[in-house]
Design a protein around this motif. Sequence first.
Motif, PDB file in Angstrom:
ATOM      1  N   SER A  68       0.826  -1.202   0.000  1.00 24.51           N
ATOM      2  CA  SER A  68       0.000   0.000   0.000  1.00 24.51           C
ATOM      3  C   SER A  68       0.862   1.255   0.000  1.00 24.51           C
ATOM      4  O   SER A  68       0.600   2.215  -0.737  1.00 24.51           O
ATOM      5  CB  SER A  68      -0.923  -0.001   1.219  1.00 24.51           C
ATOM      6  OG  SER A  68      -1.650   1.202   1.308  1.00 24.51           O
ATOM      7  N   ARG A  69       1.927   1.238   0.795  1.00 26.23           N
ATOM      8  CA  ARG A  69       2.838   2.381   0.827  1.00 26.23           C
ATOM      9  C   ARG A  69       3.541   2.568  -0.517  1.00 26.23           C
ATOM     10  O   ARG A  69       3.677   3.680  -1.020  1.00 26.23           O
ATOM     11  CB  ARG A  69       3.862   2.188   1.950  1.00 26.23           C
ATOM     12  CG  ARG A  69       5.018   3.166   1.954  1.00 26.23           C
ATOM     13  CD  ARG A  69       4.553   4.617   2.168  1.00 26.23           C
ATOM     14  NE  ARG A  69       4.129   4.858   3.528  1.00 26.23           N
ATOM     15  CZ  ARG A  69       3.876   6.072   4.021  1.00 26.23           C
ATOM     16  NH1 ARG A  69       4.023   7.138   3.255  1.00 26.23           N
ATOM     17  NH2 ARG A  69       3.469   6.228   5.267  1.00 26.23           N
ATOM     18  N   ILE A  70       3.978   1.466  -1.122  1.00 27.40           N
ATOM     19  CA  ILE A  70       4.617   1.531  -2.444  1.00 27.40           C
ATOM     20  C   ILE A  70       3.651   2.144  -3.461  1.00 27.40           C
ATOM     21  O   ILE A  70       4.028   3.015  -4.255  1.00 27.40           O
ATOM     22  CB  ILE A  70       5.053   0.125  -2.907  1.00 27.40           C
ATOM     23  CG1 ILE A  70       6.205  -0.387  -2.034  1.00 27.40           C
ATOM     24  CG2 ILE A  70       5.463   0.137  -4.379  1.00 27.40           C
ATOM     25  CD1 ILE A  70       6.495  -1.867  -2.221  1.00 27.40           C
ATOM     26  N   LEU A  71       2.404   1.699  -3.431  1.00 30.97           N
ATOM     27  CA  LEU A  71       1.406   2.203  -4.369  1.00 30.97           C
ATOM     28  C   LEU A  71       1.174   3.697  -4.182  1.00 30.97           C
ATOM     29  O   LEU A  71       1.201   4.474  -5.159  1.00 30.97           O
ATOM     30  CB  LEU A  71       0.100   1.429  -4.177  1.00 30.97           C
ATOM     31  CG  LEU A  71      -1.100   1.884  -5.003  1.00 30.97           C
ATOM     32  CD1 LEU A  71      -0.823   1.780  -6.497  1.00 30.97           C
ATOM     33  CD2 LEU A  71      -2.342   1.069  -4.629  1.00 30.97           C
ATOM     34  N   LEU A  72       0.964   4.128  -2.957  1.00 29.72           N
ATOM     35  CA  LEU A  72       0.649   5.540  -2.715  1.00 29.72           C
ATOM     36  C   LEU A  72       1.848   6.444  -2.981  1.00 29.72           C
ATOM     37  O   LEU A  72       1.701   7.531  -3.537  1.00 29.72           O
ATOM     38  CB  LEU A  72       0.158   5.716  -1.276  1.00 29.72           C
ATOM     39  CG  LEU A  72      -1.179   5.054  -0.942  1.00 29.72           C
ATOM     40  CD1 LEU A  72      -1.570   5.308   0.500  1.00 29.72           C
ATOM     41  CD2 LEU A  72      -2.288   5.515  -1.882  1.00 29.72           C
TER      42      LEU A  72
END
Length: 286
Positions: free
Chosen positions: A272-276
């Motif tokens: 999720s952090r990578i995506l955002l």
Amino acid sequence: MVIFTYSNVNEVSKAEIVIIGVPDETKSHSKRKGTSKGPDVLRMVTNESNFFERDGNIIPICPMRGNLNEKYIFDYGNVNREELYRTVFHLVSNNKIPIVIGGDHSITTTILQAIGDSIGKIGLLYFDAHPDFVSSTTDYYGSVLADSTEWIDFNESLLIGTRSAETEELENAKRSQIEIVTPLDINEKGIVKIMDKVKSKYNKRRKYISIDLDCLDPAYAPGVSVPSAGGISSIDLITLIKHAVSLGIVGMDIVELSPDFDVNDTTSLLTSRILLESIASIKSSQ
């Protein structure tokens, strides 16, 4: 289906970035199954972990660098493998940036074909513990580069995080002249030197970025289908991806999230952090 909370426009035509889920693992040979659950689990964890609730208000967290508020994002929902080519071809042809969530890594072959048929060969930044360059067996998650040769400009591409390669794959990589960056290279040369290497590949055009989460060390990402020790750290991966995205992308994917093997949502939270952080680094009208 879970909807990506950061989706802030109600139709594709208004979007700059389009999220697409592909809950398919039919071309995976892994003994650890479950990547078909990846797209919706990632959406759910993103929605639950990136917002605070206070005094009746929902407050989103901010990325480390960049901005999410100025991005026009549409969650297309999930598509099946047969719909993926048409969907990506249409988006790229209309200057949208698809971000595809898998599913197994073989979906990247379809994506690269659609992009290649739309705009021509593309440079590729391929984050993976494995080169996926098997040619003796084709049409599965371990033959992505061999199956996609027609649509990849290997001179403008990098394999990053490679450490679990078959001899055949290394021979194919050598013939193609694609450059390999191992976790040892990152550790020994330092992240700045690797960032410079990524930038050196941006001679002509934007890149496509493909992220197999097994590029990470299992200490950071246990919930993948084919874990391999000795991988990239989470912050090094985020640093490299944000740098690459900021230089310009035509699209990207994040694949091989296997929630059934995750520990306390560790891998999902990192994904999720990578995506955002990736979305925050996309430059508008690039």
